[in-house]
Structures are given as structure tokens and as C-alpha cells.
Design a protein around this motif. Structure first.
Motif, PDB file in Angstrom:
ATOM      1  N   PHE A  74       0.920  -1.232   0.177  1.00 18.07           N
ATOM      2  CA  PHE A  74      -0.080  -0.064  -0.046  1.00 18.07           C
ATOM      3  C   PHE A  74       0.805   1.175   0.053  1.00 18.07           C
ATOM      4  CE2 PHE A  74      -2.502  -3.351   1.681  1.00 18.07           C
ATOM      5  CZ  PHE A  74      -3.616  -3.510   0.907  1.00 18.07           C
ATOM      6  N   ARG A  75       1.955   1.156  -0.327  1.00 20.00           N
ATOM      7  CA  ARG A  75       3.011   2.323  -0.321  1.00 20.00           C
ATOM      8  C   ARG A  75       2.874   2.579  -2.047  1.00 20.00           C
ATOM      9  NH1 ARG A  75       6.733   4.168   2.883  1.00 20.00           N
ATOM     10  NH2 ARG A  75       6.788   5.599   1.360  1.00 20.00           N
ATOM     11  N   HIS A  76       1.854   3.203  -2.435  1.00 23.94           N
ATOM     12  CA  HIS A  76       1.745   3.397  -3.999  1.00 23.94           C
ATOM     13  C   HIS A  76       2.803   4.569  -4.248  1.00 23.94           C
ATOM     14  CE1 HIS A  76      -1.011   0.735  -5.462  1.00 23.94           C
ATOM     15  NE2 HIS A  76      -1.387   0.615  -4.333  1.00 23.94           N
ATOM     16  N   ASP A  77       3.190   5.430  -3.502  1.00 25.23           N
ATOM     17  CA  ASP A  77       4.252   6.441  -3.658  1.00 25.23           C
ATOM     18  C   ASP A  77       5.727   5.558  -3.949  1.00 25.23           C
ATOM     19  OD1 ASP A  77       4.352   5.288  -0.980  1.00 25.23           O
ATOM     20  OD2 ASP A  77       5.519   7.367  -0.268  1.00 25.23           O
ATOM     21  N   LEU A  78       5.711   4.422  -3.521  1.00 24.18           N
ATOM     22  CA  LEU A  78       6.978   3.760  -3.827  1.00 24.18           C
ATOM     23  C   LEU A  78       7.144   2.747  -5.204  1.00 24.18           C
ATOM     24  CD1 LEU A  78       8.241   2.522  -0.418  1.00 24.18           C
ATOM     25  CD2 LEU A  78       8.974   4.502  -1.601  1.00 24.18           C
ATOM     26  N   LEU A  79       5.658   2.582  -5.702  1.00 22.24           N
ATOM     27  CA  LEU A  79       5.388   1.357  -6.673  1.00 22.24           C
ATOM     28  C   LEU A  79       5.115   2.031  -8.081  1.00 22.24           C
ATOM     29  CD1 LEU A  79       3.148  -0.718  -4.284  1.00 22.24           C
ATOM     30  CD2 LEU A  79       5.675  -0.915  -4.680  1.00 22.24           C
ATOM     31  N   GLU A  80       5.414   1.288  -8.998  1.00 20.89           N
ATOM     32  CA  GLU A  80       5.118   1.426 -10.211  1.00 20.89           C
ATOM     33  C   GLU A  80       3.932   0.813 -10.825  1.00 20.89           C
ATOM     34  OE1 GLU A  80       4.253   2.896 -13.944  1.00 20.89           O
ATOM     35  OE2 GLU A  80       5.983   3.948 -12.910  1.00 20.89           O
ATOM     36  N   SER A  81       2.632   1.563 -10.858  1.00 18.35           N
ATOM     37  CA  SER A  81       1.409   0.656 -10.907  1.00 18.35           C
ATOM     38  C   SER A  81       0.872   0.465 -12.272  1.00 18.35           C
ATOM     39  CB  SER A  81       0.381   1.569 -10.500  1.00 18.35           C
ATOM     40  OG  SER A  81       0.330   1.772  -9.052  1.00 18.35           O
ATOM     41  N   GLY A  82       1.379   1.280 -13.280  1.00 17.06           N
ATOM     42  CA  GLY A  82       1.002   0.927 -14.935  1.00 17.06           C
ATOM     43  C   GLY A  82       1.691   0.033 -15.519  1.00 17.06           C
ATOM     44  N   ARG A  83       2.797   0.100 -15.727  1.00 20.39           N
ATOM     45  CA  ARG A  83       3.481  -0.583 -16.673  1.00 20.39           C
ATOM     46  C   ARG A  83       3.622  -2.242 -16.330  1.00 20.39           C
ATOM     47  NH1 ARG A  83       7.579   2.060 -16.895  1.00 20.39           N
ATOM     48  NH2 ARG A  83       8.894   1.238 -15.478  1.00 20.39           N
ATOM     49  N   LEU A  84       3.530  -2.340 -15.226  1.00 19.80           N
ATOM     50  CA  LEU A  84       3.630  -3.944 -14.490  1.00 19.80           C
ATOM     51  C   LEU A  84       2.416  -4.625 -14.157  1.00 19.80           C
ATOM     52  CD1 LEU A  84       6.772  -3.960 -12.235  1.00 19.80           C
ATOM     53  CD2 LEU A  84       6.644  -4.490 -14.810  1.00 19.80           C
ATOM     54  N   GLY A  85       1.099  -3.515 -14.509  1.00 20.71           N
ATOM     55  CA  GLY A  85      -0.072  -4.321 -14.132  1.00 20.71           C
ATOM     56  C   GLY A  85      -0.705  -4.396 -12.730  1.00 20.71           C
ATOM     57  N   LEU A  86      -0.060  -3.564 -12.066  1.00 17.71           N
ATOM     58  CA  LEU A  86      -0.141  -3.502 -10.459  1.00 17.71           C
ATOM     59  C   LEU A  86      -1.552  -3.388 -10.331  1.00 17.71           C
ATOM     60  CD1 LEU A  86       0.879  -4.526  -7.791  1.00 17.71           C
ATOM     61  CD2 LEU A  86       1.725  -2.028  -7.812  1.00 17.71           C
ATOM     62  N   ARG A  87      -2.116  -2.324 -10.862  1.00 19.89           N
ATOM     63  CA  ARG A  87      -3.562  -1.912 -10.502  1.00 19.89           C
ATOM     64  C   ARG A  87      -4.559  -3.039 -10.995  1.00 19.89           C
ATOM     65  NH1 ARG A  87      -1.471   3.044 -13.436  1.00 19.89           N
ATOM     66  NH2 ARG A  87      -1.323   4.838 -12.005  1.00 19.89           N
ATOM     67  N   GLU A  88      -4.189  -3.677 -12.021  1.00 18.07           N
ATOM     68  CA  GLU A  88      -4.999  -4.833 -12.302  1.00 18.07           C
ATOM     69  C   GLU A  88      -5.343  -5.933 -11.248  1.00 18.07           C
ATOM     70  OE1 GLU A  88      -3.119  -3.218 -14.190  1.00 18.07           O
ATOM     71  OE2 GLU A  88      -4.070  -2.738 -16.152  1.00 18.07           O
ATOM     72  N   THR A  89      -4.332  -5.824 -10.400  1.00 17.53           N
ATOM     73  CA  THR A  89      -4.248  -7.052  -9.401  1.00 17.53           C
ATOM     74  C   THR A  89      -4.793  -6.156  -8.118  1.00 17.53           C
ATOM     75  OG1 THR A  89      -2.168  -7.764 -10.444  1.00 17.53           O
ATOM     76  CG2 THR A  89      -2.785  -8.589  -8.037  1.00 17.53           C
ATOM     77  N   SER A  90      -4.501  -5.118  -7.787  1.00 17.77           N
ATOM     78  CA  SER A  90      -4.980  -4.541  -6.530  1.00 17.77           C
ATOM     79  C   SER A  90      -6.237  -4.062  -6.539  1.00 17.77           C
ATOM     80  CB  SER A  90      -4.119  -3.361  -6.104  1.00 17.77           C
ATOM     81  OG  SER A  90      -3.952  -2.175  -7.156  1.00 17.77           O
ATOM     82  N   LEU A  91      -6.789  -3.002  -7.829  1.00 20.12           N
ATOM     83  CA  LEU A  91      -8.088  -2.501  -7.754  1.00 20.12           C
ATOM     84  C   LEU A  91      -9.141  -3.526  -7.687  1.00 20.12           C
ATOM     85  CD1 LEU A  91      -7.318   0.462 -10.113  1.00 20.12           C
ATOM     86  CD2 LEU A  91      -7.374   0.363  -7.726  1.00 20.12           C
TER      87      LEU A  91
END
Length: 243
Positions: free
Chosen positions: A152-169
Motif C-alpha cells: 500500500f505504499r503506492h508512492d514507492l510503486l510503479e502501477s501502470g507498466r507492470l499491471g499492478l492496478r489490475e491486481t490491486s483495484l
């Protein structure tokens, strides 16, 4: 400096030297040591295996020592590769952190899915499902503390390129859907996404305060069952005794 070859003998073909800088471009199709199936850092799985090994190493490290231990150099050292090797697959530190966090979201999603299957077997109502989701969240926070803090440290994470949003949202969308069923906007005047955000923030605060010991100090208890029920009552209204 090269020297001329003896007369009548062809000059030997120089093999391209490996990059000597972590950010130097690498021809990944040639990143092998002959035909041995190993990359230059000794990875027996070749190109894909090194990426997976770095992520597995990061997961183990964050579980053991927390998010603050996840430096590129330390992950590479524990994976047994050169300190520049991670950049072949993760151009930035944020990319590697995000790949590690993605593993955490996948595990949490699997736990939530199992809770939903259990709710299906017992024909549970929306309120019970919300309680199961809240318990899953708090249990994960307690059992996988380092990973939870990273996720939950999205200030430290890259959400778009690796599909992180698709896993978390989708996890948050599941909570919002339950809130919409229990506290529809037409009745409360509050958008379910906003209401779900407030509920999630409350659960996140419970997880943090339990970990720090502040909750038991101020309330005399950190019993998750009591706290979950009180939190849900505050945000969703009292539970229906029949369900």
C-alpha cells in the motif's frame, strides 16, 4: 590496443565484451553463456528464470526484514547475481518493488476468493461477506507484515507498466460492491466508493494500530472480532441478526 596478427594468419574474432555498467543496454537474446542454458550470472533458468528468482528473493526478504530492506543491491546479493543484473529485467527500483508487491496482492486476492467460496457454500449474506473480507484483510496484515506495508505504499510503486492496478483495484472493487448492497447511495446519499474508502481506511488504521501496540494500550483490547464488528457497524449500520 590491438596488435596486428602474424602475416598469413587471419585475425581472431573479438567476442563482444559484457556491459560494465548496470544501465548499459543488454541484448537479451544473447544473454547466455554459450549453449549451457545459463545466463552470465549463473541463472540455470535462463532469461525468465532470473526475473522470477529476483522476485522470489524480494518476497522472502520483505517477509524477513520489511520493505526498508528491499534495495536492488541486497536483492541481487541474496539472489547470487551481480548488483547490475536486476536492471536487465527491472529498469528501475520501482519496477522491482512493484513486481514484489504484485505477488502480495495475488496472495491476498486468493484468500478473499477462498472466503467468497466459503460464503457461497453457506449462502451467506452481504454483511457476512463484508465481515469475511475485513477479517481476511486484518489477518493478512498481521501475518505478512512486511509485504502488507509494501503493497500500500503506492508512492514507492510503479502501477501502470507492470499491471499492478489490475491486481490491486479488484480487491477494493469487491469491497465497494458489498458496501453498495448494504448501504445503497439512494438511501444514504453517499457514493458507495466513498463509503468503501472510509471503511477501508478504518480497517487499515486498525491493522496499523494493532501492529504498533497502540490499540490495546488505548482500548484495553486488540481482539479483531470485536473491532471488526464495531467497524462494520459504524460504517454499514448494525448487522441483521437473521444473517
Amino acid at each position: 590496443m590491438s596488435h596486428p596478427s602474424p602475416q598469413g594468419q587471419p585475425a581472431p574474432q573479438d567476442r563482444p565484451a559484457p556491459p560494465d555498467r548496470p544501465d548499459a543496454p543488454v541484448d537479451r537474446d544473447r544473454d547466455r553463456d554459450g549453449d549451457s542454458g545459463r545466463d552470465r550470472d549463473g541463472d540455470p533458468g535462463g532469461r525468465g528464470g532470473l526475473r522470477e528468482r529476483l522476485v522470489r528473493t524480494g518476497v522472502a526478504l520483505v517477509d524477513a526484514e520489511g520493505a526498508q530492506a528491499l534495495t536492488l543491491r541486497e536483492i541481487a546479493r541474496r539472489a547470487g547475481v551481480s548488483h547490475g543484473a536486476p536492471r536487465r529485467w527491472f529498469p528501475t527500483h520501482l519496477d522491482l518493488l512493484s513486481a514484489i508487491a504484485r505477488e502480495g496482492f495475488a496472495e491476498l486476492a486468493a484468500r478473499v476468493a477462498e472466503a467468497d467460496r466459503e460464503a457461497d457454500r453457506t449462502d451467506a449474506g452481504h454483511r457476512v461477506r463484508a465481515e469475511l473480507l475485513a477479517r481476511c484483510y486484518l489477518a493478512y496484515a498481521a501475518e505478512r507484515r512486511g509485504m502488507y506495508e509494501l503493497m500500500f505504499r503506492h508512492d514507492l510503486l510503479e502501477s501502470g507498466r507492470l499491471g499492478l492496478r489490475e491486481t490491486s483495484l479488484p480487491l477494493f472493487a469487491r469491497l465497494a460492491a458489498l458496501v453498495a448492497q448494504l448501504r445503497p447511495a439512494a438511501v444514504t446519499g453517499v457514493d458507495p466508493v466513498t463509503a468503501a474508502g472510509a471503511l477501508w481506511a478504518n480497517l487499515h488504521g486498525l491493522a496499523q494500530l494493532r501492529h504498533w501496540g497502540s490499540l490495546s494500550l488505548t482500548t484495553g483490547s486488540d481482539d479483531p472480532e470485536t473491532l471488526v464488528r464495531a467497524t462494520l457497524d459504524a460504517h454499514l449500520g448494525p448487522a441483521d441478526p437473521a444473517r
